[in-house]
Design an enzyme around this catalytic site. Structure first.
Site, PDB file in Angstrom:
ATOM      1  CB  SER A   1      -6.388  -2.266 -12.705  1.00 14.81           C
ATOM      2  OG  SER A   1      -5.250  -2.997 -12.378  1.00 14.81           O
TER       3      SER A   1
ATOM      4  CD  GLU B   1      -9.670  -1.918  -9.695  1.00 14.28           C
ATOM      5  OE1 GLU B   1      -9.403  -2.846 -10.499  1.00 14.28           O
ATOM      6  OE2 GLU B   1      -8.912  -1.594  -8.773  1.00 14.28           O
TER       7      GLU B   1
ATOM      8  NE  ARG C   1      -8.686  -4.846  -7.056  1.00 18.59           N
ATOM      9  CZ  ARG C   1      -8.190  -6.031  -6.727  1.00 18.59           C
ATOM     10  NH1 ARG C   1      -8.775  -6.773  -5.802  1.00 18.59           N
ATOM     11  NH2 ARG C   1      -7.084  -6.464  -7.297  1.00 18.59           N
TER      12      ARG C   1
HETATM   13  C1  LIG Z   1      -0.129   2.918  -9.798  1.00 23.07           C
HETATM   14  C2  LIG Z   1      -1.349   2.343  -9.116  1.00 23.07           C
HETATM   15  C3  LIG Z   1      -1.383   1.002  -8.788  1.00 23.07           C
HETATM   16  C4  LIG Z   1      -2.505   0.447  -8.175  1.00 23.07           C
HETATM   17  N1  LIG Z   1      -2.495  -0.867  -7.851  1.00 23.07           N
HETATM   18  C5  LIG Z   1      -3.565  -1.424  -7.222  1.00 23.07           C
HETATM   19  C6  LIG Z   1      -3.548  -2.803  -6.849  1.00 23.07           C
HETATM   20  O1  LIG Z   1      -2.579  -3.522  -7.066  1.00 23.07           O
HETATM   21  N2  LIG Z   1      -4.650  -3.297  -6.223  1.00 23.07           N
HETATM   22  C7  LIG Z   1      -5.745  -2.530  -5.943  1.00 23.07           C
HETATM   23  O2  LIG Z   1      -6.714  -3.045  -5.360  1.00 23.07           O
HETATM   24  N3  LIG Z   1      -5.774  -1.222  -6.267  1.00 23.07           N
HETATM   25  C8  LIG Z   1      -4.722  -0.644  -6.899  1.00 23.07           C
HETATM   26  N4  LIG Z   1      -4.737   0.672  -7.257  1.00 23.07           N
HETATM   27  C9  LIG Z   1      -5.948   1.466  -6.981  1.00 23.07           C
HETATM   28  C10 LIG Z   1      -5.896   2.267  -5.650  1.00 23.07           C
HETATM   29  O3  LIG Z   1      -4.597   2.347  -5.157  1.00 23.07           O
HETATM   30  C11 LIG Z   1      -6.817   1.665  -4.594  1.00 23.07           C
HETATM   31  O4  LIG Z   1      -8.150   1.592  -5.054  1.00 23.07           O
HETATM   32  C12 LIG Z   1      -6.795   2.463  -3.271  1.00 23.07           C
HETATM   33  O5  LIG Z   1      -7.470   1.775  -2.251  1.00 23.07           O
HETATM   34  C13 LIG Z   1      -7.391   3.856  -3.407  1.00 23.07           C
HETATM   35  O6  LIG Z   1      -7.060   4.555  -2.242  1.00 23.07           O
HETATM   36  P1  LIG Z   1      -7.212   6.111  -2.135  1.00 23.07           P
HETATM   37  O7  LIG Z   1      -6.915   6.499  -0.727  1.00 23.07           O
HETATM   38  O8  LIG Z   1      -6.422   6.783  -3.167  1.00 23.07           O
HETATM   39  O9  LIG Z   1      -8.776   6.284  -2.397  1.00 23.07           O
HETATM   40  P2  LIG Z   1      -9.538   7.253  -3.412  1.00 23.07           P
HETATM   41  O10 LIG Z   1      -9.148   6.948  -4.805  1.00 23.07           O
HETATM   42  O11 LIG Z   1      -9.396   8.656  -2.951  1.00 23.07           O
HETATM   43  O12 LIG Z   1     -11.035   6.773  -3.151  1.00 23.07           O
HETATM   44  C14 LIG Z   1     -11.453   5.498  -3.579  1.00 23.07           C
HETATM   45  C15 LIG Z   1     -12.892   5.251  -3.112  1.00 23.07           C
HETATM   46  O13 LIG Z   1     -12.925   5.146  -1.693  1.00 23.07           O
HETATM   47  C16 LIG Z   1     -13.826   6.124  -1.137  1.00 23.07           C
HETATM   48  N5  LIG Z   1     -13.231   6.561   0.136  1.00 23.07           N
HETATM   49  C17 LIG Z   1     -11.961   6.980   0.340  1.00 23.07           C
HETATM   50  N6  LIG Z   1     -11.745   7.208   1.655  1.00 23.07           N
HETATM   51  C18 LIG Z   1     -12.909   6.943   2.290  1.00 23.07           C
HETATM   52  C19 LIG Z   1     -13.337   7.001   3.660  1.00 23.07           C
HETATM   53  N7  LIG Z   1     -12.531   7.371   4.649  1.00 23.07           N
HETATM   54  N8  LIG Z   1     -14.630   6.661   3.944  1.00 23.07           N
HETATM   55  C20 LIG Z   1     -15.481   6.281   2.953  1.00 23.07           C
HETATM   56  N9  LIG Z   1     -15.138   6.206   1.660  1.00 23.07           N
HETATM   57  C21 LIG Z   1     -13.862   6.537   1.332  1.00 23.07           C
HETATM   58  C22 LIG Z   1     -13.911   7.207  -2.189  1.00 23.07           C
HETATM   59  O14 LIG Z   1     -15.118   7.950  -2.082  1.00 23.07           O
HETATM   60  C23 LIG Z   1     -13.849   6.389  -3.462  1.00 23.07           C
HETATM   61  O15 LIG Z   1     -15.109   5.827  -3.740  1.00 23.07           O
HETATM   62  C24 LIG Z   1      -3.626   1.266  -7.864  1.00 23.07           C
HETATM   63  C25 LIG Z   1      -3.577   2.628  -8.187  1.00 23.07           C
HETATM   64  C26 LIG Z   1      -2.448   3.166  -8.803  1.00 23.07           C
HETATM   65  C27 LIG Z   1      -2.412   4.638  -9.110  1.00 23.07           C
END
Ligand SMILES: Cc1cc2nc3c(=O)[nH]c(=O)nc-3n(C[C@H](O)[C@H](O)[C@H](O)COP(=O)(O)OP(=O)(O)OC[C@H]3O[C@@H](n4cnc5c(N)ncnc54)[C@H](O)[C@@H]3O)c2cc1C
Length: 341
Positions: free
Chosen positions: A240, A336, A168
């Site tokens: 998580s 995380e 991660r």
């Molecule tokens: C129900 C649920 C289940 C999940 N299961 C998992 C799982 O199984 N495995 C897992 O790894 N994660 C899981 N996650 C966490 C999440 O889905 C991941 O971390 C995902 O990659 C976040 O994506 P996001 O677009 O929502 O990013 P955000 O939450 O909006 O951003 C996350 C980070 O990325 C940065 N960021 C976003 N876009 C960019 C960009 N274009 N350039 C630079 N930085 C950027 C942000 O500044 C921040 O630091 C889960 C979340 C939920 C709600």
């Protein structure tokens, strides 16, 4: 003036899966690299150069209050096949493409590698920041390169090695945090599958469906996830909340003398990973409520917003849990989820 859409005092409730009802002072969305470059070089961005965040779907963020800075969100949703050989396909995907739509795209074309990462919320840009992982797979195993723009509007292409991927973790969360905005991620998908089914009950769930195909693996992953994890549309959460801690084997063995059922996954000769959910459950937090926040009743690793919780309430709950785990096991668990002040 940049072509990006710029809004002020913009509500973020539909941009974060915890359902925090907060506002951004400035919210900007862009459609392509040129839009983004113009925005970064504009007078709109200049006052916020030290006070901005990039968000995807907000599924790994916890807003602690209204955000007084500028929020950037990519609407770059293009996908292009760059190259194809007998065995592999290189696909370049825009940062704003919904991650699970990309998995669905690949599975439906019988391209393999992403199927275990089905149904993870969020967008493609963030997947490369977070190094998302599930069911024995990590996105870094598929990433060929990451294209990103710095705050001066210059593009840089990072090879997978340059992204310094770990559990991660990536260079975009570490040394280069806040310095690059990811625009495209290029994935290397395989035409011949290498199934990874030895994680939890995945194999049994896939075998229920009969033949092992990309579709059946994807379906099985979705079924297991939906049975275990709360739907953010119903109960705000960010998956998580804590990372699984990696500890020395020696410390693990001491703890095992007292708690013989403590699970672990070997990391290397010296260290093992312990499930944070198990530690939290042992401390009696599973299902417990804290104001409008709670620990999910089926999965102790997930903190939920029962309705109207503030970011501080959720952070407070997380801190209490971490302190209890530290006191009971002598293990530090760290979030995380990204706290946004
Ligand atoms: C129900 C649920 C289940 C999940 N299961 C998992 C799982 O199984 N495995 C897992 O790894 N994660 C899981 N996650 C966490 C999440 O889905 C991941 O971390 C995902 O990659 C976040 O994506 P996001 O677009 O929502 O990013 P955000 O939450 O909006 O951003 C996350 C980070 O990325 C940065 N960021 C976003 N876009 C960019 C960009 N274009 N350039 C630079 N930085 C950027 C942000 O500044 C921040 O630091 C889960 C979340 C939920 C709600």
């Amino acid at each position: 003036m940049p072509m990006a859409r710029i809004q002020f005092n913009y509500p973020l409730i539909s941009h974060n899966t915890f359902g925090m009802d907060v506002k951004a002072k400035v919210f900007c969305e862009y459609n392509d690299e040129e839009d983004l470059r113009q925005l970064l070089l504009s007078e709109v961005f200049a006052p916020y150069a030290e006070n901005f965040i990039v968000i995807g779907a907000g599924s790994n963020l916890l807003f602690l209050k209204d955000y007084e800075g500028l929020v950037l969100h990519s609407c770059m949703k293009n996908l292009a096949v760059l190259d194809e050989t007998e065995d592999e396909v290189l696909v370049q995907v825009g940062s704003g493409y919904v991650w699970d739509d990309f998995v669905e795209w690949s599975v439906s074309r019988e391209l393999y590698g992403a199927e275990n990462l089905s149904a993870i919320p969020g967008e493609v840009g963030a997947s490369a920041v977070q190094n998302i992982g599930a069911y024995g797979a990590e996105v870094s195993q598929l990433i060929e390169k990451v294209e990103a723009m710095d705050l001066q509007g210059d593009l840089r292409c990072f090879s997978r090695e340059e992204c310094c991927y770990g559990y991660r973790d990536s260079i975009f969360k570490g040394d280069l945090k806040g310095q690059y905005i990811i625009t495209y991620v290029t994935f290397r998908l395989k035409k011949n599958p290498v199934w990874k089914l030895d994680y939890g009950n995945l194999r049994a769930e896939v075998e229920n469906a009969g033949e092992v195909t990309g579709e059946t693996v994807r379906e099985a992953v979705c079924t297991i996830r939906h049975s275990k994890l709360p739907d953010p549309e119903v109960l705000g959460n960010a998956g998580s909340f804590f990372k699984n801690p990696v500890i020395e084997r020696e410390q693990y063995e001491h703890i095992r003398d007292v708690y013989p059922s403590i699970p672990c996954y070997p990391v290397d000769e010296r260290t093992v990973k312990v499930p944070a959910g198990w530690l939290i459950e042992q401390c009696g937090w599973k299902g417990r409520r804290w104001g409008n926040a709670a620990v999910h009743e089926k999965q102790a690793l997930v903190l939920v917003n029962l309705g109207g919780a503030t970011g501080r309430e959720i952070m407070d709950l997380a801190e209490r849990i971490a302190a209890d785990v530290q006191k009971t096991f002598g293990i530090e668990i760290t979030p995380e989820v990204n706290y946004i002040l």
